[in-house]
Design an enzyme around this catalytic site. Sequence first.
Site, PDB file in Angstrom:
ATOM      1  CB  VAL A 100      -0.927   0.009   1.243  1.00  0.00           C
ATOM      2  CG1 VAL A 100      -1.769   1.265   1.275  1.00  0.00           C
ATOM      3  CG2 VAL A 100      -1.813  -1.227   1.241  1.00  0.00           C
ATOM      4  CB  CYS A 101       2.392   3.182  -2.148  1.00  0.00           C
ATOM      5  SG  CYS A 101       1.607   2.777  -3.714  1.00  0.00           S
ATOM      6  CB  ALA A 102       1.242   8.123  -1.826  1.00  0.00           C
TER       7      ALA A 102
END
Length: 99
Positions: free
Chosen positions: A7-9
Amino acid sequence: MKKILLVCAAGMSTSLLVNRMKQHAEQLEEEIEITALPVAEAGTIAAEADIVLLGPQVRYQKSQVESMAGDVPVAVIDMRDYGTMNGEAVLEKALQLIK
């Protein structure tokens, strides 16, 4: 088959890390599904993963992701491993946390 969710931006830089993790999984001859999603979309599959790994840039959203993931462990990727795109180290850490 193990399932790992990163999960990232926005998902851009993490896609390179996913590719490197997949390369290492092939070397290990492990069948692993690795997906990268932005935080906004992670809730759709977080609870189906074996582990959720957060990019360092979204570590402040860990509690939010933990609530989406239910009983699935959530961990933050080491900043150095993320910065150097060390897919081998990130995959090894994820596999340790799954067991």
